[in-house]
Design a protein around this motif. Structure first.
Motif, short mmCIF file in Angstrom:
data_model
loop_
_atom_site.label_atom_id
_atom_site.label_comp_id
_atom_site.label_asym_id
_atom_site.label_seq_id
_atom_site.Cartn_x
_atom_site.Cartn_y
_atom_site.Cartn_z
N LEU A 74 46.79 17.50 58.06
CA LEU A 74 46.34 17.14 56.71
C LEU A 74 44.96 16.48 56.69
O LEU A 74 44.16 16.76 55.78
CB LEU A 74 47.39 16.25 56.03
CG LEU A 74 48.69 16.96 55.62
CD1 LEU A 74 49.67 15.95 55.03
CD2 LEU A 74 48.41 18.08 54.63
N PRO A 75 44.63 15.59 57.66
CA PRO A 75 43.28 15.01 57.63
C PRO A 75 42.18 16.03 57.90
O PRO A 75 41.00 15.72 57.72
CB PRO A 75 43.34 13.96 58.75
CG PRO A 75 44.78 13.68 58.95
CD PRO A 75 45.47 14.97 58.69
N THR A 77 42.13 19.21 56.51
CA THR A 77 42.24 20.28 55.53
C THR A 77 41.24 20.08 54.39
O THR A 77 40.68 19.00 54.22
CB THR A 77 43.67 20.35 54.95
OG1 THR A 77 44.02 19.08 54.39
CG2 THR A 77 44.68 20.72 56.02
N VAL A 78 41.03 21.16 53.65
CA VAL A 78 40.16 21.09 52.47
C VAL A 78 40.84 20.23 51.42
O VAL A 78 42.03 20.39 51.15
CB VAL A 78 39.89 22.50 51.92
CG1 VAL A 78 39.06 22.41 50.63
CG2 VAL A 78 39.17 23.36 52.95
N GLU A 79 40.09 19.31 50.82
CA GLU A 79 40.67 18.42 49.80
C GLU A 79 41.32 19.22 48.68
O GLU A 79 40.71 20.13 48.12
CB GLU A 79 39.59 17.50 49.24
CG GLU A 79 40.13 16.45 48.28
CD GLU A 79 39.06 15.49 47.80
OE1 GLU A 79 39.38 14.64 46.94
OE2 GLU A 79 37.91 15.60 48.29
N GLY A 80 42.57 18.89 48.40
CA GLY A 80 43.30 19.60 47.35
C GLY A 80 43.96 20.87 47.81
O GLY A 80 44.66 21.53 47.03
N HIS A 81 43.76 21.22 49.08
CA HIS A 81 44.34 22.45 49.63
C HIS A 81 44.98 22.15 50.99
O HIS A 81 44.40 22.46 52.04
CB HIS A 81 43.28 23.54 49.78
CG HIS A 81 42.62 23.94 48.50
ND1 HIS A 81 43.20 24.81 47.60
CD2 HIS A 81 41.44 23.55 47.96
CE1 HIS A 81 42.40 24.97 46.56
NE2 HIS A 81 41.32 24.21 46.75
N PRO A 82 46.15 21.54 51.02
CA PRO A 82 46.76 21.14 52.30
C PRO A 82 47.12 22.32 53.19
O PRO A 82 47.37 22.14 54.38
CB PRO A 82 48.02 20.39 51.85
CG PRO A 82 48.33 20.90 50.48
CD PRO A 82 46.98 21.19 49.86
#
Length: 287
Positions: A74-75, A77-82
C-alpha cells in the motif's frame, strides 16, 4: 462491426503482440474474445502504444478477474488506487529483484495474471524475460515428469521478503514496513510442482525460487539438487521471450504458466511502471 485485433507472434516460445486495439476505449465482445483466446494461446500479450490512465488500466485488468490489493504494498501504490503498485527506479533507488519467479506464489491463491504498463523506460536496459513453463515441463524426460507429479513444494512469503533480498527489504523499511515482523504471521503454503491450467488443461512446471523453501518428502540435499535442476532448466533459452520495453507498452502475462525476470541492468537510468495483479485460484494438478 469493430475489426478484430491483429495478433503477431513475437517468439517461438511464447508471447504475441496485439495490434489494432485502443484499450482506453470500450471493446466489443468479439474483440475481448480474440484477446482472451490469444492470452491462453501465447501466455504473454504485448499491447504497444497504450497511453492509459490508472483507471483505464484497471478497467482492462478487471476484465480477467478481481484485482488484488496487497497490504504490504500500500505505501508503494498510486494514491487512491490501492490495486496499482508503482515500480519506480532511478539514481536514488536502484532496481532490486533480479531473479526468475512467478508473482506472489507464497499466497494460497496466487495471482492469475499481471498487467504491467510502461510509463517511463530507459533508453538502454530494463528488459523483462518470460519463460514458458508448459514447455519447461513437457521437455523433461518421461521418468522425471512422472516423479514431479507426486511432489509438492513449500512456498513461504517470509523467505521472499527476508534477508536474502536486501534491496526489497530496504525499500519496505523506507516505507515504514518492517518485513520481519510484518510477514511473520504468514503461514507457508504448499503448491504442486506441476499445475494444471484451469482453462487449457495443459500442465506447467510451477516453481518460484524467491518463495520455495523445500520440496515435501525429500531430504534437504535432494530438495536442493532437484530445485537447482528445475531452476536452471526453466531458464533454458528456447523457452524464453525477451521483451524490450517502449513507453506505452502494456503487457499481460499468465502467472499460472510463466516465470519472468526483470533485468536489473539499467542503473542509474529511470524506469517507471504501474503494476496490477489479477486474483487467481489455488494451484492444482489434475491427474
Amino acid at each position: 462491426m469493430e475489426p478484430l485485433p491483429r495478433i503477431r507472434q513475437v517468439s517461438l516460445a511464447l508471447g504475441a503482440e496485439v495490434h489494432g486495439v485502443d484499450l482506453s476505449r470500450e471493446l466489443s465482445a468479439d474483440v475481448w474474445k480474440a484477446i482472451e483466446d490469444a492470452f491462453h494461446e501465447h501466455s504473454v500479450l504485448v499491447f504497444p502504444g497504450q497511453h492509459l490512465t490508472v483507471e483505464q488500466q484497471k478497467t482492462f485488468a478487471r476484465h480477467f478477474g478481481k484485482l488484488v490489493v496487497h497490504e504490504h504494498l500500500l505505501p508503494m501504490t498510486v494514491e487512491g488506487h490501492p490495486e496499482c503498485m508503482v515500480l519506480h527506479n532511478n539514481e536514488q533507488k536502484p532496481p532490486g529483484l533480479n531473479d526468475w519467479h512467478t508473482d506472489n506464489s507464497g499466497w494460497p491463491e496466487p495471482p492469475l495474471g499481471t498487467v504491467l504498463h510502461a510509463k517511463v523506460t530507459p533508453e538502454i536496459g530494463g528488459d523483462t524475460l518470460y519463460s514458458n513453463m508448459h514447455l519447461a515441463y513437457e521437455s523433461l524426460s518421461a521418468p522425471l515428469r512422472t516423479m514431479l507429479l507426486e511432489l509438492t513444494a513449500v512456498h513461504d512469503v517470509a523467505k521472499a521478503f527476508g534477508r536474502e533480498f536486501a534491496n526489497l527489504q530496504k525499500s519496505l523499511r523506507k516505507k515504514g514496513i518492517d518485513p520481519d515482523s510484518h510477514f511473520s504471521g504468514y503461514a507457508p503454503v504448499k503448491h504442486p510442482l506441476v499445475r494444471t491450467h484451469p482453462v487449457t488443461g495443459r500442465r506447467a512446471l510451477y516453481i518460484s525460487s524467491p518463495y520455495i523453501t523445500h520440496i515435501d518428502g525429500l531430504s534437504d540435499k535432494e530438495s536442493r539438487a532437484l530445485l537447482d535442476l528445475l531452476y536452471r532448466h526453466a531458464a533454458t533459452d528456447e523457452f524464453v521471450y525477451r521483451h524490450r520495453w517502449t513507453e506505452g507498452d502494456l503487457l499481460l502475462w499468465d502467472n499460472r504458466c510463466t516465470q519472468h525476470l526483470a533485468v536489473a541492468d539499467y542503473f542509474p537510468r529511470e524506469r517507471l511502471m504501474h503494476r496490477m495483479n489479477i486474483h487467481g485460484d489455488k494451484p492444482y494438478l489434475k491427474l
